[in-house]
Write a protein that holds these residues in place. Sequence first.
Motif, mmCIF file in Angstrom:
data_model
loop_
_atom_site.group_PDB
_atom_site.id
_atom_site.type_symbol
_atom_site.label_atom_id
_atom_site.label_comp_id
_atom_site.label_asym_id
_atom_site.label_seq_id
_atom_site.Cartn_x
_atom_site.Cartn_y
_atom_site.Cartn_z
ATOM 1 N N GLN A 1 92.783 -7.783 24.298
ATOM 2 C CA GLN A 1 92.353 -6.444 24.703
ATOM 3 C C GLN A 1 92.177 -6.282 26.211
ATOM 4 O OE1 GLN A 1 89.350 -4.488 22.125
ATOM 5 N NE2 GLN A 1 89.462 -6.320 20.827
ATOM 6 N N VAL A 2 92.367 -7.336 26.979
ATOM 7 C CA VAL A 2 92.297 -7.197 28.429
ATOM 8 C C VAL A 2 93.695 -7.397 29.003
ATOM 9 C CG1 VAL A 2 89.928 -8.077 28.401
ATOM 10 C CG2 VAL A 2 91.814 -9.628 28.976
ATOM 11 N N HIS A 3 93.919 -6.858 30.186
ATOM 12 C CA HIS A 3 95.237 -6.956 30.819
ATOM 13 C C HIS A 3 95.154 -7.694 32.151
ATOM 14 C CE1 HIS A 3 96.102 -3.974 27.746
ATOM 15 N NE2 HIS A 3 97.384 -4.220 27.945
ATOM 16 N N CYS A 4 94.406 -8.788 32.136
ATOM 17 C CA CYS A 4 94.343 -9.677 33.293
ATOM 18 C C CYS A 4 94.338 -11.101 32.767
ATOM 19 C CB CYS A 4 93.095 -9.395 34.131
ATOM 20 S SG CYS A 4 91.529 -9.801 33.322
ATOM 21 N N PRO A 5 94.571 -12.093 33.619
ATOM 22 C CA PRO A 5 94.541 -13.478 33.156
ATOM 23 C C PRO A 5 93.155 -13.881 32.658
ATOM 24 C CG PRO A 5 95.639 -13.307 35.284
ATOM 25 C CD PRO A 5 94.997 -11.985 35.027
ATOM 26 N N VAL A 6 93.143 -14.662 31.575
ATOM 27 C CA VAL A 6 91.906 -15.185 30.995
ATOM 28 C C VAL A 6 91.997 -16.711 31.038
ATOM 29 C CG1 VAL A 6 90.434 -15.316 28.958
ATOM 30 C CG2 VAL A 6 91.652 -13.180 29.491
ATOM 31 N N VAL A 7 91.077 -17.338 31.745
ATOM 32 C CA VAL A 7 91.071 -18.789 31.876
ATOM 33 C C VAL A 7 90.064 -19.363 30.885
ATOM 34 C CG1 VAL A 7 90.814 -20.749 33.438
ATOM 35 C CG2 VAL A 7 91.558 -18.523 34.342
ATOM 36 N N VAL A 8 90.532 -20.254 30.015
ATOM 37 C CA VAL A 8 89.646 -20.964 29.099
ATOM 38 C C VAL A 8 89.560 -22.411 29.584
ATOM 39 C CG1 VAL A 8 89.201 -21.666 26.718
ATOM 40 C CG2 VAL A 8 90.277 -19.443 27.179
ATOM 41 N N ASP A 9 88.403 -22.755 30.110
ATOM 42 C CA ASP A 9 88.192 -24.083 30.686
ATOM 43 C C ASP A 9 87.751 -25.029 29.568
ATOM 44 O OD1 ASP A 9 87.430 -26.346 32.086
ATOM 45 O OD2 ASP A 9 86.401 -25.233 33.672
ATOM 46 N N GLU A 10 88.613 -25.988 29.244
ATOM 47 C CA GLU A 10 88.371 -26.922 28.151
ATOM 48 C C GLU A 10 88.145 -28.344 28.656
ATOM 49 O OE1 GLU A 10 90.755 -24.732 24.476
ATOM 50 O OE2 GLU A 10 91.671 -26.486 25.443
ATOM 51 N N ALA A 11 87.374 -28.483 29.714
ATOM 52 C CA ALA A 11 87.128 -29.813 30.270
ATOM 53 C C ALA A 11 86.541 -30.772 29.234
ATOM 54 C CB ALA A 11 86.185 -29.710 31.477
ATOM 55 N N TYR A 12 85.800 -30.238 28.260
ATOM 56 C CA TYR A 12 85.100 -31.085 27.288
ATOM 57 C C TYR A 12 85.695 -30.996 25.888
ATOM 58 C CZ TYR A 12 81.695 -31.210 31.058
ATOM 59 O OH TYR A 12 81.097 -31.380 32.284
ATOM 60 N N ILE A 13 86.873 -30.424 25.750
ATOM 61 C CA ILE A 13 87.418 -30.171 24.414
ATOM 62 C C ILE A 13 87.683 -31.455 23.637
ATOM 63 C CG2 ILE A 13 89.860 -30.144 25.099
ATOM 64 C CD1 ILE A 13 88.101 -27.744 22.601
ATOM 65 N N ASP A 14 87.931 -32.570 24.309
ATOM 66 C CA ASP A 14 88.216 -33.822 23.602
ATOM 67 C C ASP A 14 87.036 -34.301 22.772
ATOM 68 O OD1 ASP A 14 90.908 -34.349 24.573
ATOM 69 O OD2 ASP A 14 89.982 -34.676 26.526
ATOM 70 N N PHE A 15 85.831 -33.880 23.131
ATOM 71 C CA PHE A 15 84.640 -34.316 22.403
ATOM 72 C C PHE A 15 84.324 -33.409 21.214
ATOM 73 C CE2 PHE A 15 84.129 -35.616 26.855
ATOM 74 C CZ PHE A 15 84.085 -36.989 26.677
ATOM 75 N N SER A 16 85.121 -32.369 21.052
ATOM 76 C CA SER A 16 84.956 -31.449 19.935
ATOM 77 C C SER A 16 86.002 -31.747 18.872
ATOM 78 C CB SER A 16 85.121 -30.003 20.423
ATOM 79 O OG SER A 16 85.207 -29.109 19.340
ATOM 80 N N GLU A 17 85.731 -31.354 17.656
ATOM 81 C CA GLU A 17 86.723 -31.471 16.593
ATOM 82 C C GLU A 17 87.601 -30.231 16.515
ATOM 83 O OE1 GLU A 17 84.860 -32.583 12.947
ATOM 84 O OE2 GLU A 17 83.999 -34.428 13.781
ATOM 85 N N ASP A 18 87.335 -29.248 17.377
ATOM 86 C CA ASP A 18 88.147 -28.043 17.440
ATOM 87 C C ASP A 18 89.451 -28.337 18.180
ATOM 88 O OD1 ASP A 18 87.828 -24.871 17.099
ATOM 89 O OD2 ASP A 18 88.815 -25.259 19.015
ATOM 90 N N GLU A 19 90.524 -27.678 17.779
ATOM 91 C CA GLU A 19 91.827 -27.925 18.400
ATOM 92 C C GLU A 19 91.955 -27.285 19.772
ATOM 93 O OE1 GLU A 19 94.950 -26.230 16.057
ATOM 94 O OE2 GLU A 19 94.181 -24.191 16.208
ATOM 95 N N GLY A 20 91.047 -26.366 20.109
ATOM 96 C CA GLY A 20 91.155 -25.688 21.387
ATOM 97 C C GLY A 20 92.239 -24.622 21.373
ATOM 98 N N TRP A 21 92.587 -24.161 22.568
ATOM 99 C CA TRP A 21 93.524 -23.037 22.688
ATOM 100 C C TRP A 21 94.924 -23.443 23.103
ATOM 101 C CZ3 TRP A 21 92.930 -18.193 21.014
ATOM 102 C CH2 TRP A 21 91.645 -17.846 20.552
ATOM 103 N N LEU A 22 95.135 -24.691 23.443
ATOM 104 C CA LEU A 22 96.459 -25.109 23.893
ATOM 105 C C LEU A 22 97.541 -24.893 22.831
ATOM 106 C CD1 LEU A 22 97.748 -26.138 26.426
ATOM 107 C CD2 LEU A 22 97.309 -28.477 25.664
ATOM 108 N N PRO A 23 97.297 -25.151 21.538
ATOM 109 C CA PRO A 23 98.348 -24.909 20.540
ATOM 110 C C PRO A 23 98.748 -23.451 20.410
ATOM 111 C CG PRO A 23 96.642 -26.366 19.661
ATOM 112 C CD PRO A 23 96.114 -25.806 20.939
#
Length: 361
Positions: free
Chosen positions: A181-203
């Motif tokens: 719903q926004v028309h600008c870049p959205v940065v999702v900082d996943e510095a700690y994603i490896d410690f989560s069981e979530d797949e994150g947004w890269l896929p």
Amino acid sequence: MNMNPTIRIEDIMQCVRPHLRGLQPYSSARDEFSGQAHIYLDANENPFGSPLLSVSVYNRYPDPHQQSLKERLAKLKGVEPGQIFLGNGSDEAIDLLIRAFCEPAQDRILITPPTYGMYEVSAAIHNVGVLKVPLLPEVFQLNTDEIIAQSRQAKLIWLCSPNNPTGNLLRREDIHAILTQVHCPVVVDEAYIDFSEDEGWLPHLEHYPNLIVLQTFSKAWGLAGLRLGVAYAHPQIIHLLDKIKPPYNINAYTQKMALQALDQRRQVALWIENTRRERQALSQALTSLPFVEKVFPSDANFILVRMQQASAIYRYLITCGIIVRDRSRVVLCDNCLRITVGKPEENRQLLNALREWQKNG
């Protein structure tokens, strides 16, 4: 989740500062010849080698595009090399993104405090304004409607998930709503994603032309001293970052060590498993202390803890030779300490020190 087909990369690239759109980047000697040769007389390097080293590799400039490392990383992450930017820590990517999209004294970024401090610091360095839409108290989730409403005034939106300093993942449906719903870049900082069981947004990178994902080798990979951060995005955004970065921003040693680290994925996976286990045990132990008011859920390698007399406990731990982070002055984090999950013996020493504080308090 349904995507928004009206958000196109062409529209996102219109957010780039106009004078950068046609910029011709600096062309280094390694840009003009990227193959292999026996004699290099093109870059004004020292042909005799490097002093005090048993090898002479460091007298040559590194690959400015880090092709070998990007190819290995692309296979690991399931993306194309052209979707990868490597920076001198994630902080370089943060700096370059603001430099690319925001006009000084004119544009603004949007952040969601409490969050990683470098977004605001980098904006200030570039004389770029900051819109703040705080996370919802206690749950530390996005105020999605307000972010979307404020996005009309922003050139970049910064979301940190798992969030620093709170440790929690941001709800997937909220990030999706913002991306569509926004028309600008959205940065999702996943510095700690490896410690989560979530797949994150890269896929899901292919589905959102305005999505930029930041990751790092500093946390789970244990290479903080080498300073290597990664941005994943649409190839046009990556090309823009490559145009404005310094020519040789990743040194040869860092590239070499990162390639070797990628061969040690089993070791890294074991560290992650141990960290998750210790995080759970430490959280439970902290909850049992009577002066601890709340242990916030974490998907990172740290825990945010609200406790009575947090600043006094912080100072006491210093006298015990134990350093944690006092976040009491951060918005929504009153009386909170941020505690990194250490090795089992380090966590035991921390808990013993806190129990001593309890006895003496």
